[in-house]
Each structure stands twice: as structure tokens, then as C-alpha cells.
Design a protein around this motif. Structure first.
Motif, PDB file in Angstrom:
ATOM      1  N   GLY A 102    -117.183  27.370 -18.066  1.00 28.41           N
ATOM      2  CA  GLY A 102    -116.694  27.038 -16.725  1.00 28.41           C
ATOM      3  C   GLY A 102    -115.649  25.950 -16.821  1.00 28.41           C
ATOM      4  O   GLY A 102    -115.932  24.854 -17.307  1.00 28.41           O
ATOM      5  N   SER A 136    -113.630  24.715 -14.148  1.00 33.44           N
ATOM      6  CA  SER A 136    -113.134  24.243 -12.861  1.00 33.44           C
ATOM      7  C   SER A 136    -113.374  22.729 -12.821  1.00 33.44           C
ATOM      8  O   SER A 136    -113.386  22.073 -13.861  1.00 33.44           O
ATOM      9  CB  SER A 136    -113.847  24.994 -11.737  1.00 33.44           C
ATOM     10  N   ASN A 141    -115.870  20.587 -12.561  1.00 27.06           N
ATOM     11  CA  ASN A 141    -116.882  19.865 -13.346  1.00 27.06           C
ATOM     12  C   ASN A 141    -116.840  20.209 -14.835  1.00 27.06           C
ATOM     13  O   ASN A 141    -117.113  19.347 -15.667  1.00 27.06           O
ATOM     14  CB  ASN A 141    -118.259  20.097 -12.733  1.00 27.06           C
ATOM     15  N   GLU A 175    -113.059  29.363 -19.753  1.00 30.32           N
ATOM     16  CA  GLU A 175    -112.943  29.622 -18.309  1.00 30.32           C
ATOM     17  C   GLU A 175    -112.372  31.032 -18.143  1.00 30.32           C
ATOM     18  O   GLU A 175    -111.335  31.351 -18.727  1.00 30.32           O
ATOM     19  CB  GLU A 175    -112.034  28.579 -17.662  1.00 30.32           C
ATOM     20  N   ARG A 176    -113.051  31.819 -17.311  1.00 30.04           N
ATOM     21  CA  ARG A 176    -112.628  33.220 -17.230  1.00 30.04           C
ATOM     22  C   ARG A 176    -111.326  33.415 -16.449  1.00 30.04           C
ATOM     23  O   ARG A 176    -110.611  34.380 -16.677  1.00 30.04           O
ATOM     24  CB  ARG A 176    -113.730  34.094 -16.645  1.00 30.04           C
ATOM     25  N   HIS A 177    -111.006  32.490 -15.566  1.00 29.83           N
ATOM     26  CA  HIS A 177    -109.746  32.647 -14.835  1.00 29.83           C
ATOM     27  C   HIS A 177    -108.548  32.336 -15.743  1.00 29.83           C
ATOM     28  O   HIS A 177    -108.678  31.563 -16.686  1.00 29.83           O
ATOM     29  CB  HIS A 177    -109.722  31.711 -13.610  1.00 29.83           C
ATOM     30  N   LYS A 210    -111.495  23.667  -2.486  1.00 30.59           N
ATOM     31  CA  LYS A 210    -112.670  23.220  -1.741  1.00 30.59           C
ATOM     32  C   LYS A 210    -112.772  21.706  -1.832  1.00 30.59           C
ATOM     33  O   LYS A 210    -112.922  21.014  -0.845  1.00 30.59           O
ATOM     34  CB  LYS A 210    -113.932  23.838  -2.356  1.00 30.59           C
ATOM     35  N   PHE A 211    -112.715  21.209  -3.061  1.00 30.11           N
ATOM     36  CA  PHE A 211    -112.906  19.772  -3.306  1.00 30.11           C
ATOM     37  C   PHE A 211    -111.596  19.041  -3.061  1.00 30.11           C
ATOM     38  O   PHE A 211    -110.546  19.469  -3.523  1.00 30.11           O
ATOM     39  CB  PHE A 211    -113.351  19.583  -4.756  1.00 30.11           C
ATOM     40  N   GLY A 261    -111.931  15.283  -1.485  1.00 29.82           N
ATOM     41  CA  GLY A 261    -112.225  13.869  -1.253  1.00 29.82           C
ATOM     42  C   GLY A 261    -112.862  13.252  -2.487  1.00 29.82           C
ATOM     43  O   GLY A 261    -114.044  13.444  -2.747  1.00 29.82           O
ATOM     44  N   MET A 311    -117.557  33.587 -21.270  1.00 30.63           N
ATOM     45  CA  MET A 311    -118.750  33.673 -22.099  1.00 30.63           C
ATOM     46  C   MET A 311    -119.500  34.926 -21.666  1.00 30.63           C
ATOM     47  O   MET A 311    -119.764  35.110 -20.469  1.00 30.63           O
ATOM     48  CB  MET A 311    -119.638  32.435 -21.917  1.00 30.63           C
ATOM     49  N   ASP A 369    -122.018  22.564  -9.615  1.00 31.20           N
ATOM     50  CA  ASP A 369    -122.636  23.553  -8.735  1.00 31.20           C
ATOM     51  C   ASP A 369    -123.615  24.459  -9.473  1.00 31.20           C
ATOM     52  O   ASP A 369    -124.457  25.095  -8.837  1.00 31.20           O
ATOM     53  CB  ASP A 369    -121.549  24.396  -8.037  1.00 31.20           C
ATOM     54  N   GLY A 391    -118.956  15.269   1.862  1.00 33.69           N
ATOM     55  CA  GLY A 391    -118.056  15.319   0.699  1.00 33.69           C
ATOM     56  C   GLY A 391    -118.725  14.859  -0.582  1.00 33.69           C
ATOM     57  O   GLY A 391    -118.114  14.196  -1.412  1.00 33.69           O
ATOM     58  N   GLY A 399    -118.874  17.944  -5.049  1.00 32.12           N
ATOM     59  CA  GLY A 399    -118.067  17.850  -6.258  1.00 32.12           C
ATOM     60  C   GLY A 399    -118.215  16.496  -6.928  1.00 32.12           C
ATOM     61  O   GLY A 399    -118.234  16.386  -8.162  1.00 32.12           O
ATOM     62  N   ASN A 400    -118.325  15.442  -6.103  1.00 33.77           N
ATOM     63  CA  ASN A 400    -118.490  14.092  -6.666  1.00 33.77           C
ATOM     64  C   ASN A 400    -119.797  13.985  -7.457  1.00 33.77           C
ATOM     65  O   ASN A 400    -119.846  13.336  -8.502  1.00 33.77           O
ATOM     66  CB  ASN A 400    -118.450  13.048  -5.542  1.00 33.77           C
TER      67      ASN A 400
HETATM   68  C1  LIG Z   1    -115.421  23.814   2.195  1.00 29.21           C
HETATM   69  C2  LIG Z   1    -115.836  22.940   1.077  1.00 29.21           C
HETATM   70  C3  LIG Z   1    -115.326  21.655   1.001  1.00 29.21           C
HETATM   71  C4  LIG Z   1    -115.754  20.790  -0.014  1.00 29.21           C
HETATM   72  N1  LIG Z   1    -115.265  19.515  -0.039  1.00 29.21           N
HETATM   73  C5  LIG Z   1    -115.745  18.652  -0.959  1.00 29.21           C
HETATM   74  C6  LIG Z   1    -115.296  17.294  -1.001  1.00 29.21           C
HETATM   75  O1  LIG Z   1    -114.399  16.871  -0.275  1.00 29.21           O
HETATM   76  N2  LIG Z   1    -115.884  16.447  -1.875  1.00 29.21           N
HETATM   77  C7  LIG Z   1    -116.862  16.894  -2.738  1.00 29.21           C
HETATM   78  O2  LIG Z   1    -117.380  16.072  -3.518  1.00 29.21           O
HETATM   79  N3  LIG Z   1    -117.235  18.193  -2.787  1.00 29.21           N
HETATM   80  C8  LIG Z   1    -116.724  19.069  -1.924  1.00 29.21           C
HETATM   81  N4  LIG Z   1    -117.130  20.366  -1.956  1.00 29.21           N
HETATM   82  C9  LIG Z   1    -117.997  20.829  -3.072  1.00 29.21           C
HETATM   83  C10 LIG Z   1    -117.154  21.109  -4.326  1.00 29.21           C
HETATM   84  O3  LIG Z   1    -116.032  21.896  -3.977  1.00 29.21           O
HETATM   85  C11 LIG Z   1    -117.959  21.841  -5.404  1.00 29.21           C
HETATM   86  O4  LIG Z   1    -119.140  21.094  -5.647  1.00 29.21           O
HETATM   87  C12 LIG Z   1    -117.171  21.950  -6.720  1.00 29.21           C
HETATM   88  O5  LIG Z   1    -115.952  22.591  -6.509  1.00 29.21           O
HETATM   89  C13 LIG Z   1    -117.974  22.703  -7.779  1.00 29.21           C
HETATM   90  O6  LIG Z   1    -117.257  22.703  -8.990  1.00 29.21           O
HETATM   91  P1  LIG Z   1    -117.886  23.338 -10.309  1.00 29.21           P
HETATM   92  O7  LIG Z   1    -116.869  23.106 -11.380  1.00 29.21           O
HETATM   93  O8  LIG Z   1    -119.260  22.833 -10.543  1.00 29.21           O
HETATM   94  O9  LIG Z   1    -118.078  24.884  -9.992  1.00 29.21           O
HETATM   95  P2  LIG Z   1    -116.999  26.012  -9.633  1.00 29.21           P
HETATM   96  O10 LIG Z   1    -115.842  25.433  -8.921  1.00 29.21           O
HETATM   97  O11 LIG Z   1    -117.740  27.111  -8.981  1.00 29.21           O
HETATM   98  O12 LIG Z   1    -116.475  26.490 -11.054  1.00 29.21           O
HETATM   99  C14 LIG Z   1    -117.220  27.296 -11.926  1.00 29.21           C
HETATM  100  C15 LIG Z   1    -116.239  27.942 -12.887  1.00 29.21           C
HETATM  101  O13 LIG Z   1    -116.958  28.631 -13.914  1.00 29.21           O
HETATM  102  C16 LIG Z   1    -116.236  29.801 -14.234  1.00 29.21           C
HETATM  103  N5  LIG Z   1    -117.174  30.728 -14.865  1.00 29.21           N
HETATM  104  C17 LIG Z   1    -118.332  31.207 -14.353  1.00 29.21           C
HETATM  105  N6  LIG Z   1    -118.944  32.004 -15.251  1.00 29.21           N
HETATM  106  C18 LIG Z   1    -118.168  32.019 -16.356  1.00 29.21           C
HETATM  107  C19 LIG Z   1    -118.278  32.663 -17.629  1.00 29.21           C
HETATM  108  N7  LIG Z   1    -119.318  33.426 -17.940  1.00 29.21           N
HETATM  109  N8  LIG Z   1    -117.301  32.458 -18.535  1.00 29.21           N
HETATM  110  C20 LIG Z   1    -116.234  31.669 -18.243  1.00 29.21           C
HETATM  111  N9  LIG Z   1    -116.082  31.027 -17.054  1.00 29.21           N
HETATM  112  C21 LIG Z   1    -117.035  31.210 -16.129  1.00 29.21           C
HETATM  113  C22 LIG Z   1    -115.715  30.290 -12.900  1.00 29.21           C
HETATM  114  O14 LIG Z   1    -114.605  31.169 -13.083  1.00 29.21           O
HETATM  115  C23 LIG Z   1    -115.337  28.986 -12.216  1.00 29.21           C
HETATM  116  O15 LIG Z   1    -113.991  28.643 -12.423  1.00 29.21           O
HETATM  117  C24 LIG Z   1    -116.693  21.245  -0.975  1.00 29.21           C
HETATM  118  C25 LIG Z   1    -117.180  22.558  -0.927  1.00 29.21           C
HETATM  119  C26 LIG Z   1    -116.767  23.412   0.083  1.00 29.21           C
HETATM  120  C27 LIG Z   1    -117.317  24.799   0.124  1.00 29.21           C
END
Ligand SMILES: Cc1cc2nc3c(=O)[nH]c(=O)nc-3n(C[C@H](O)[C@H](O)[C@H](O)COP(=O)(O)OP(=O)(O)OC[C@H]3O[C@@H](n4cnc5c(N)ncnc54)[C@H](O)[C@@H]3O)c2cc1C
Length: 528
Positions: free
Chosen positions: A11, A13, A15, A34-36, A44-45, A47, A135, A292, A302, A305-306
Motif C-alpha cells: 500500500g 498511499s 500511510n 502500490e498497485r496504482h 480525502k485527507f 487536514g 502484492m 485504514d 479530521g 489519516g492523522n
Molecule cells: C471525506 C473524507 C475526508 C477525510 N478527511 C480527513 C482529514 O482531513 N484528516 C484526516 O486525518 N483524515 C481524513 N480522512 C481519512 C483519511 O483520508 C484516511 O484515513 C487515509 O486516506 C487512509 O490512508 P491509507 O494509506 O491508510 O489507506 P488508503 O488511502 O486506502 O490506501 C491504501 C492503498 O493500498 C493499495 N493497495 C491495496 N491492496 C494492495 C495490494 N494488494 N498491493 C498493492 N497495493 C495495494 C491501494 O491501491 C491504496 O492506494 C478523510 C476521509 C474521508 C472519506
């Protein structure tokens, strides 16, 4: 073909990239898949809390992130029927003034602008970041993790042998499922869609810039971005009423955006829906969940993501100390012990805000817990159990008021303004790589004790005499850290207090060595 690496991150993105950066900062080699094909186009994130900015500062990206900051501190949160409503209610600044708690300000940087910064810095420090690569699966035993990864362009598969796996693969984490870890919590309480739309709507409402506006006509929230950029409208739908993601077609989205904007000349696309929950464990064996993949928290507050950024920061130094500095693998167990209760308490806070800010069309939200100040949630997290030396029983609350810090082990080491080598900075700038021992003006025996354990597991500690090599310019350090001038405080690489002595000790070297070993899970050396 098989590749060896200490850590595989799945992943890339917010985190996953933060984890890669944190590991690279600690000199731990890692491969991230990362698959993308590129960093996210969603945002989404946005703040970034001041605590997360403290972390980014310690990782050397504060200036780059600040350069993309689209807000100053005058942005307020609004509530109105729609953006054309003349009666706007203002509910305060998105962030209050926290300069007494931290010299580091929050930032507003959309995820699609933040991720390239994290990626570039992590790669610059040596992380092997592979986009367009997924993966496929993994297995683990007592010795390591073996994963299969695939290049999505060529279809070529490779095997990766890693000591540890960090799963940052998001809310629908396949790694979490493969580990057999269940998710607990309220589950899918409400369904939300994020509509991203291009617009020329003004950034000002009744003459004031706004961070977000609760739009009661659509029971949703609108988040502006730079003038002419893509904005977001988050709205609910209720499957019980026969509503579904499918209804959010181009015409439906456009209608909602127009209602929210209170005008006709805007366009819209795109969707998102998610459950809110916390995994019942943040790891199993050699695999750890962050972001996540570990917890999905509603955007109200908010915090989501933090919280993930803090997870990555917490886990990375522990992996580095286990892999490279002789700490016991049991140190890694403290990741779950520390972060999971915080994620659960933070989810409860976000749900409490959700209940009070939006109508709940399905009536399924749990009774809200008493709301805790945002500043406490972000700066005042207290670990109940983990890699620190306890002082008495753990407190029931997971948050304290950082304006009156306790200095207890398991809490954030407070900011104190200091002068060092003629330059003004913060105690926070001392933390990031090693264990740091802050010693009082009469704490020379502690400074000498630190020198005596230089060869200790973990690389020993770096000691500073406050009043000697560092000046406490405002006279706050003793009170904020809860010690006397003869005392000392041990701070972890992630800026969490690990141990403290309120005053002098008869055998400071033995006491300090014992504390460090306890924190790192290392048994005492056998008697000669
Ligand atoms: C409307 C909205 C507003 C928000 N605003 C805030 C904010 O202001 N402040 C805040 O703290 N949080 C905010 N959040 C929450 C925040 O956006 C998320 O917690 C955060 O983006 C999660 O990031 P992540 O990297 O954990 O997961 P994701 O962003 O879901 O990334 C997971 C990544 O893993 C990759 N992946 C999955 N499986 C595989 C695999 N098998 N092989 C390779 N890659 C893979 C996916 O392609 C993806 O890119 C908000 C959420 C929403 C819905």
C-alpha cells in the motif's frame, strides 16, 4: 526470482508512504508496493494536524509540505442551508491557536499534493518504492514473511523475502483478512459518498474563507480547494431507503452539488463509501496493520489519516530497533498495545462529532461518548500500556489536556522553548533518531549515567543538560515534564516519554540501564 528486504510495505498511499519515509529515516531498507500507477488523484485527507506536522518536521519534510499549504489559520468552519444562503453560522477556526503547546502549525494539503512529497523524500532516503506493483499473497513463519508481488504492466511475478510486513492496504485490507484479523466496532453505520467536482465557486462565504461548510439542504459537507480546483461534497445515502451507490450517476451528483452550492453552474463526478471500525488486533506474527487497514474513522474531526501517520511513526522506530539495534522482538508487541486503544478512543470521538454535526437518517449511530477537545485528541494521547516504564496504574482516559501536560511515561514529550548553540528551537527538535535523556540543572549524575551506558542495547542515549548545554528560555521545562532540577526524563525516538526520575538517584547508571532494557524488552545481562 526472489528479493530480500527487512520490511515489505503493501500500500503506497498516505500511510504506506509515511511508513516508508519513517523507516528510511531510521536507516531501515524497505520495499513498498502500490498497485496504482502513481500517487492518488483522490484527496480525502487534507487536514494535517499540528502533531502530524511535528512528525513531518522530524522526518525533514515540513518545509516541502508547508510550501503546498493551501490555508492560513484564518479558515473557519461554516454551517448553512447551502453556499448561497445569506445566514451562515460560523463554528470557529478549523484549528485553534496551539502555539503554547507546539511551535509547529497545522497545514492543509490535499492528499494528492502531499503523497508525492512523502514518496520523493522516502525514495531519496533509500526506500525502494514500486508503483504499478501489487502484492498477490503472502505467508509467514517464525523466521520471516514471503510474499508474491506482480508488476501490473508486464505481469512479471517476483517473490519477496522480508523479515516483517507492514500492511497499509486500506479499509478493505486483504492483508488483514489473510491474517484472520476481525474488525470490531460499529461497522457500517452510515454510507457516505465523496463527490469530487470541478467548480469556480468562490473560496469565501460572506467575505470569510472557509475550511468546510455543513450544508443542511443535502445533510452533507462541502470542502473547498483552491480557486478553480476540484472541490469535494461528502453526502450520505441510506440503503434502507433503497438508495445505493448506483444512483450517484452524473445527473444525480450534479443535482446534489447544485443543491449544496445553491446555484446551477457546477459539475460533479465520483464516489466513495466506507464502514467505520477498528481491527481487533493491529498485527499478527511478523505482519502489522497501519492506517485504514487497522481502523476506519469517519472524517468528522479530521482524525483518520492523522491516526495512521502516528501508527507509522510508532511502528517504524520499533522495527528499526529490533532489526538493527538489538531490541527484543517483544518491543513490536507494544505497537498494538499502544495504538489500538488510541484508535478506538479516537473513533469514538469522531462518531460523537458525527452525531452532533449531521442528521442520522438510519438512527444507527451509537450513543455518543462525551466529546473531548480536538487539541487533546491530537496532542494529549496517553498510552495505557507499552514501551515505557509505568508510573502507577494507567489512567482511564486515553487523552489528557496538553496545555497542562502530566509528563507521564506514555504521553507526548511536551514542547519547551530552548536555546541551543545560540539558536532558539524546541525540545521537540531533539527527538527523532535516538533515545534522549533530558537532565535538570542539578542532574549531572544522570548525564554521566548516560555516558556510562553508551554501549547499551539500542545504542544508548543522548543526554542534554538543561541549564548547561541547553537553555530553558521560558522556565517551563521542570513543570511540563514533572521533575525537579536533579531529575531526568527519557524520551523515545518518536517523542513519547519512556521513563522519568523526579529527582536524584543513588545508582543512576544502573537505574537508567534497567529502564532502557525494560523499554526495549531486553533481559538483564547475566551476572559475571
Ligand atoms: C471525506 C473524507 C475526508 C477525510 N478527511 C480527513 C482529514 O482531513 N484528516 C484526516 O486525518 N483524515 C481524513 N480522512 C481519512 C483519511 O483520508 C484516511 O484515513 C487515509 O486516506 C487512509 O490512508 P491509507 O494509506 O491508510 O489507506 P488508503 O488511502 O486506502 O490506501 C491504501 C492503498 O493500498 C493499495 N493497495 C491495496 N491492496 C494492495 C495490494 N494488494 N498491493 C498493492 N497495493 C495495494 C491501494 O491501491 C491504496 O492506494 C478523510 C476521509 C474521508 C472519506
Amino acid at each position: 526470482m526472489s528479493i530480500d528486504t527487512p520490511v515489505l510495505i503493501v500500500g503506497g498511499s498516505l500511510n504506506g508512504l509515511t511508513a516508508a519515509l519513517c523507516l528510511a529515516h531510521h536507516g531501515v531498507a524497505c520495499i513498498l508496493v502500490e498497485r496504482h500507477p502513481a500517487t492518488t488523484v483522490q484527496y480525502k485527507f487534507r487536514g494535517i494536524s499540528p502533531r502530524s506536522m511535528e512528525i513531518f518536521r522530524s522526518l525533514g519534510v515540513e518545509d516541502a509540505v508547508r510550501a503546498r499549504d493551501s490555508a492560513d489559520q484564518s479558515h473557519e468552519i461554516a454551517r448553512a442551508r447551502n453556499l448561497a444562503d445569506p445566514n451562515v453560522q460560523w463554528s470557529g477556526l478549523a484549528w485553534p491557536d496551539t502555539t503554547a503547546i507546539s511551535p509547529i502549525r497545522p497545514a492543509t494539503v490535499d492528499q494528492d499534493r502531499l503523497e508525492p512529497i512523502l514518496r520523493e523524500r522516502a525514495a531519496g532516503l533509500g526506500a525502494d518504492i514500486r508503483f504499478n506493483t501489487e502484492m498477490i499473497d503472502f505467508e509467514q513463519d517464525d523466521h520471516g514473511v514471503r510474499a508474491r508481488i506482480r508488476d501490473r504492466t508486464s505481469g512479471a511475478e517476483e517473490s519477496v523475502a522480508a523479515r516483517y510486513l507492514v500492511a497499509a492496504d486500506g479499509a478493505r485490507s486483504a492483508a488483514c483478512t489473510a491474517l484472520g484479523i476481525r474488525r470490531t466496532g460499529p461497522g457500517v453505520l452510515q454510507h457516505w459518498m465523496n463527490l469530487i467536482f470541478a467548480t469556480d465557486l468562490p473560496l469565501f462565504l460572506r467575505g470569510k474563507r472557509f475550511t468546510s461548510c455543513f450544508v443542511t439542504d443535502v445533510n452533507g459537507s462541502i470542502l473547498p480547494r483552491d480557486s478553480g480546483g476540484n472541490w469535494m461534497l461528502a453526502v450520505q445515502y441510506a440503503p434502507e431507503r433503497g438508495e445505493s451507490p448506483g444512483q450517484f450517476d452524473a445527473a444525480g451528483c450534479l443535482d446534489l452539488v447544485r443543491k449544496a452550492a445553491g446555484r446551477q453552474d457546477v459539475k460533479a463526478d465520483l464516489i466513495d463509501a466506507r464502514p467505520w471500525e477498528v481491527a481487533e488486533r493491529f498485527g499478527k506474527g511478523r505482519a502489522f496493520l497501519i492506517g485504514d487497514a487497522a481502523h476506519v474513522i469517519p472524517p468528522t474531526g479530521g482524525f483518520g489519516g492523522n491516526t495512521g501517520i502516528h501508527d507509522a511513526h510508532n511502528l517504524a522506530w520499533k522495527l528499526s530497533f529490533v532489526l538493527n539495534k538489538g531490541a527484543s522482538p517483544s518491543l513490536l508487541d507494544t505497537y498494538d498495545a499502544e495504538r489500538r486503544p488510541i484508535a478506538e478512543a479516537t473513533l469514538a470521538q469522531a462518531l460523537a462529532r458525527l452525531s452532533s454535526w449531521f442528521k442520522d437518517p438510519t438512527g444507527r449511530l451509537p450513543p455518543p461518548v462525551p466529546a473531548v477537545d480536538d487539541v487533546d485528541v491530537v496532542f494529549g494521547q496517553i498510552y495505557a500500556d507499552g514501551a515505557f516504564v509505568h508510573e502507577g496504574a494507567a489512567r482511564a482516559s486515553r487523552f489528557e489536556d496538553p496545555r497542562q501536560p502530566s509528563g507521564r511515561p506514555g504521553s507526548r514529550a511536551p514542547h519547551v522553548a530552548i536555546v541551543r548553540d545560540g539558536e532558539t528551537s524546541s525540545t521537540l527538535d531533539l527527538f527523532g533518531q535516538e533515545f534522549v535523556l533530558l537532565c535538570g540543572a542539578d542532574g549531572d549524575p544522570w548525564v554521566r549515567a548516560a555516558g556510562g551506558i553508551r554501549d547499551e542495547t539500542g545504542g544508548g542515549v543522548v543526554a542534554y543538560g538543561i541549564g548547561h548545554d541547553i537553555q530553558d528560555v521560558e522556565g517551563h521545562w521542570l513543570q511540563r515534564y514533572g521533575v525537579t532540577a536533579a531529575g531526568a526524563v527519557l524520551v523515545r525516538p518518536d517523542g513519547i516519554i519512556a521513563w522519568r526520575a523526579s529527582g536524584a538517584d543513588e545508582a543512576p547508571e544502573a537505574t537508567l540501564r534497567s529502564a532502557l532494557r525494560q523499554i526495549l524488552g531486553v533481559s538483564p545481562a547475566p551476572a559475571p
